[in-house]
Design a protein around this motif. Structure first.
Motif, short mmCIF file in Angstrom:
data_model
loop_
_atom_site.label_atom_id
_atom_site.label_comp_id
_atom_site.label_asym_id
_atom_site.label_seq_id
_atom_site.Cartn_x
_atom_site.Cartn_y
_atom_site.Cartn_z
N LEU B 48 1.45 26.69 -12.13
CA LEU B 48 2.55 25.79 -12.46
C LEU B 48 3.48 25.55 -11.28
O LEU B 48 3.96 24.42 -11.06
CB LEU B 48 3.37 26.34 -13.62
CG LEU B 48 2.60 26.65 -14.91
CD1 LEU B 48 3.54 27.12 -16.00
CD2 LEU B 48 1.79 25.46 -15.37
N GLY B 49 3.74 26.60 -10.51
CA GLY B 49 4.65 26.44 -9.38
C GLY B 49 5.09 27.78 -8.84
O GLY B 49 4.82 28.82 -9.44
N PRO B 61 1.68 19.06 -9.18
CA PRO B 61 2.01 17.64 -9.45
C PRO B 61 1.72 17.21 -10.89
O PRO B 61 2.37 16.30 -11.39
CB PRO B 61 1.10 16.88 -8.48
CG PRO B 61 0.85 17.84 -7.37
CD PRO B 61 0.79 19.19 -8.02
N SER B 62 0.77 17.90 -11.54
CA SER B 62 0.43 17.52 -12.92
C SER B 62 1.59 17.76 -13.87
O SER B 62 1.63 17.19 -14.97
CB SER B 62 -0.80 18.30 -13.38
OG SER B 62 -0.50 19.67 -13.51
N LEU B 63 2.53 18.63 -13.47
CA LEU B 63 3.64 18.98 -14.35
C LEU B 63 4.99 18.78 -13.67
O LEU B 63 6.02 19.10 -14.26
CB LEU B 63 3.53 20.45 -14.77
CG LEU B 63 2.36 20.82 -15.65
CD1 LEU B 63 2.10 22.32 -15.59
CD2 LEU B 63 2.62 20.40 -17.08
N LYS B 81 11.44 26.70 -16.65
CA LYS B 81 11.81 25.76 -17.71
C LYS B 81 10.78 24.63 -17.70
O LYS B 81 10.51 24.03 -16.66
CB LYS B 81 13.21 25.21 -17.51
CG LYS B 81 14.32 26.23 -17.76
CD LYS B 81 15.68 25.57 -17.79
CE LYS B 81 16.79 26.60 -17.89
NZ LYS B 81 16.69 27.43 -19.12
N LEU B 82 10.24 24.34 -18.88
CA LEU B 82 9.28 23.27 -19.05
C LEU B 82 9.80 22.38 -20.18
O LEU B 82 9.93 22.82 -21.31
CB LEU B 82 7.90 23.83 -19.41
CG LEU B 82 6.78 22.82 -19.62
CD1 LEU B 82 6.47 22.09 -18.32
CD2 LEU B 82 5.52 23.53 -20.15
N THR B 83 10.10 21.13 -19.82
CA THR B 83 10.73 20.22 -20.78
C THR B 83 9.69 19.42 -21.57
O THR B 83 8.52 19.34 -21.20
CB THR B 83 11.69 19.25 -20.07
OG1 THR B 83 10.92 18.46 -19.15
CG2 THR B 83 12.77 20.00 -19.31
#
Lengths: 108, 120
Positions: B48-49, B61-63, B81-83
């Motif tokens: 994710l990062g 980049p996908s998220l 944090k994922l919105t």
């Protein structure tokens, strides 16, 4: 992004029978920045191999990695019962970091 | 020894924000780079990062438009944090330490993982 394709999807081995897992990249992996992980059910992945061929701390020498460019291999010689698990490759030469889809190694 | 522990809600409603924290012990959070990785049930792994205590970060980049990472050195924690989550964000979320210095790395220590389900 670099896509990693692992084969076979499932590998059936008898204990003590050598197994070979493949990881093919969609483009060259820079500086052989390729790692292998083992994952057992309900557990986090465990690092086995980094830099395509270097064993991580505490990893037995029955695990070995090789390859460069686009093609990489993980070999398990004389697998022990605890080696039956899922194995993932990961490239860290380019962002985004990517993982292969995994190979399940099961007891024949 | 180095230990990482994820914490946060195990259930999030669709369209809401998923928030997780990783607490690091046995190592200085300032000495390494740290990542979040997730694994949908029965599927593969997705990075994710990463975050560094200096504030340096990068995202998949996908998220990218939905992910934010932060670090709190005083608490030895970093957070995700994922919105605007959907059912496709249901997964086991892992935090992990970079083996080597820098953004591009493999991972030598992982948390045990936390299952987050997106459902109303």
């Amino acid at each position: 992004e670099i896509v990693l394709t692992q084969s076979p999807g499932t590998l059936s081995l008898s204990p003590g029978e050598r197994g070979t897992l493949s990881c093919r990249a969609s483009e060259n992996v820079r500086s052989s920045f390729l790692a292998w992980y083992q994952q057992k059910p309900g557990q986090a992945p465990r690092l086995l191999i980094y830099g395509a061929s270097s064993r991580a701390t505490g990893i037995p020498d029955r695990f070995s990695g090789s390859g460069s460019g686009r093609d990489f291999t993980l070999s398990i010689s004389r697998p022990e019962p605890e080696d039956f698990a899922v194995y993932f490759c990961q490239q860290y030469g380019n962002s985004p970091l990517t993982f292969g889809g995994g190979t399940k190694v099961e007891i024949k | 020894q180095v230990q990482l522990q994820e914490s946060g809600p195990g259930l999030v409603k669709p369209s809401e924000t998923l928030s997780l924290t990783c607490t690091v012990s046995g190592a200085s959070i300032s000495s390494s780079y740290w990542s979040w990785i997730r694994q949908p049930p029965g599927k593969g792994l997705e990075w994710l990062g990463y975050i560094h205590y200096s504030g340096s970060s990068d995202y998949n980049p996908s998220l990218k438009s939905r992910v934010t990472l932060s670090v709190d050195t005083s608490k030895s924690q970093f957070s995700l944090k994922l919105t605007s989550v959907t059912a496709a964000d249901t997964a086991v979320y892992y935090c992990a330490r970079h083996l080597r210095s820098g953004s591009s790395s493999d991972f030598d220590y992982w948390g045990q993982g936390i299952l987050v389900t997106v459902s109303s």
